[in-house]
Design a protein around this motif. Structure first.
Motif, short mmCIF file in Angstrom:
data_model
loop_
_atom_site.label_atom_id
_atom_site.label_comp_id
_atom_site.label_asym_id
_atom_site.label_seq_id
_atom_site.Cartn_x
_atom_site.Cartn_y
_atom_site.Cartn_z
N THR A 123 -4.09 -11.17 -3.11
CA THR A 123 -4.91 -10.21 -2.71
C THR A 123 -4.53 -9.50 -1.59
O THR A 123 -4.49 -8.13 -1.48
N THR A 124 -3.43 -10.11 -0.56
CA THR A 124 -2.88 -9.49 0.46
C THR A 124 -2.02 -8.57 -0.02
O THR A 124 -1.75 -7.22 0.53
N ILE A 125 -1.33 -8.88 -0.84
CA ILE A 125 -0.13 -7.91 -1.53
C ILE A 125 -0.81 -6.82 -2.16
O ILE A 125 -0.23 -5.79 -2.13
N GLY A 126 -1.82 -6.88 -2.94
CA GLY A 126 -2.61 -5.76 -3.71
C GLY A 126 -2.95 -4.95 -2.60
O GLY A 126 -2.85 -3.84 -2.69
N LEU A 127 -3.59 -5.49 -1.37
CA LEU A 127 -4.13 -4.35 -0.58
C LEU A 127 -2.91 -3.64 0.23
O LEU A 127 -3.33 -2.40 0.59
N VAL A 128 -1.88 -4.51 0.56
CA VAL A 128 -0.85 -3.61 1.07
C VAL A 128 -0.19 -2.55 0.16
O VAL A 128 -0.24 -1.50 0.80
N ILE A 129 -0.52 -2.76 -1.08
CA ILE A 129 0.25 -1.89 -2.05
C ILE A 129 -0.57 -0.77 -2.33
O ILE A 129 -0.33 0.48 -1.93
N VAL A 130 -2.22 -0.85 -2.13
CA VAL A 130 -2.85 0.15 -2.03
C VAL A 130 -2.98 0.87 -0.70
O VAL A 130 -3.12 2.01 -0.93
N ALA A 131 -3.00 0.06 0.45
CA ALA A 131 -2.68 0.94 1.65
C ALA A 131 -1.59 1.83 1.56
O ALA A 131 -1.61 2.99 2.06
N VAL A 132 -0.55 1.51 1.19
CA VAL A 132 0.92 2.29 1.17
C VAL A 132 0.75 3.39 0.27
O VAL A 132 0.92 4.62 0.54
#
Length: 152
Positions: A123-132
């Motif tokens: 979930t954290t990796i997904g949120l970081v990708i979306v934020a980028v």
């Protein structure tokens, strides 16, 4: 439309010799019609009762299926329709028992610390990708509100 028994007032019983006492007591609960005794005592009335339960359950299940692509609690409504059917039909009672067992197993697996840690990391990796990606979009195109779009 089989209630699991040929005799009025008689119910079928599910048994499984491989379970523990707690599981066995749950599985040995009576299966079959939960119609009132005066309904079960009269064959025509009992069949009419079953047809009514089937039609009501079918309407609820169809409403749930319609809600799957549309806004609404589709799966909850579908399982509500199955619960209506389970008041009268053995097959629906067995499906609900199987579903409850699978949901309980999935909940137990989700509470496993390794699985929870993996889910948090993903979930954290997904949120970081979306934020980028949002940051790149905003850097490239900026923020333009729909009410301030100029005619081009």
């Amino acid at each position: 439309m089989n209630t699991g028994s040929d005799e009025p007032g008689e119910v079928a019983v599910a048994s499984d010799e491989t379970g523990t006492d707690e599981v066995r007591s749950e599985q040995e609960r009576a299966l079959g019609s939960r119609a009132p005794e005066f309904v079960k005592a009269r064959r025509l009335l009992h069949v009419s009762w079953q047809v009514g339960i089937f039609i009501i359950g079918l309407a609820v299940v169809v409403a749930g299926i319609i809600m799957l692509p549309l806004p609404g609690p589709g799966w909850v409504v579908i399982f509500g329709g199955m619960a209506i059917w389970a008041t009268e039909f053995v097959w629906a009672q067995l499906v609900l028992r199987w579903t409850k067992r699978k949901v309980t197993e999935a909940a137990q697996r989700a509470l496993d610390p390794k699985v929870r840690r993996r889910n948090i990391i993903l979930t954290t990796i997904g949120l970081v990708i979306v934020a980028v990606l949002v940051g790149i979009y905003l850097w490239k195109f900026g923020v333009v509100m729909p009410w301030k779009i100029k005619d081009q």
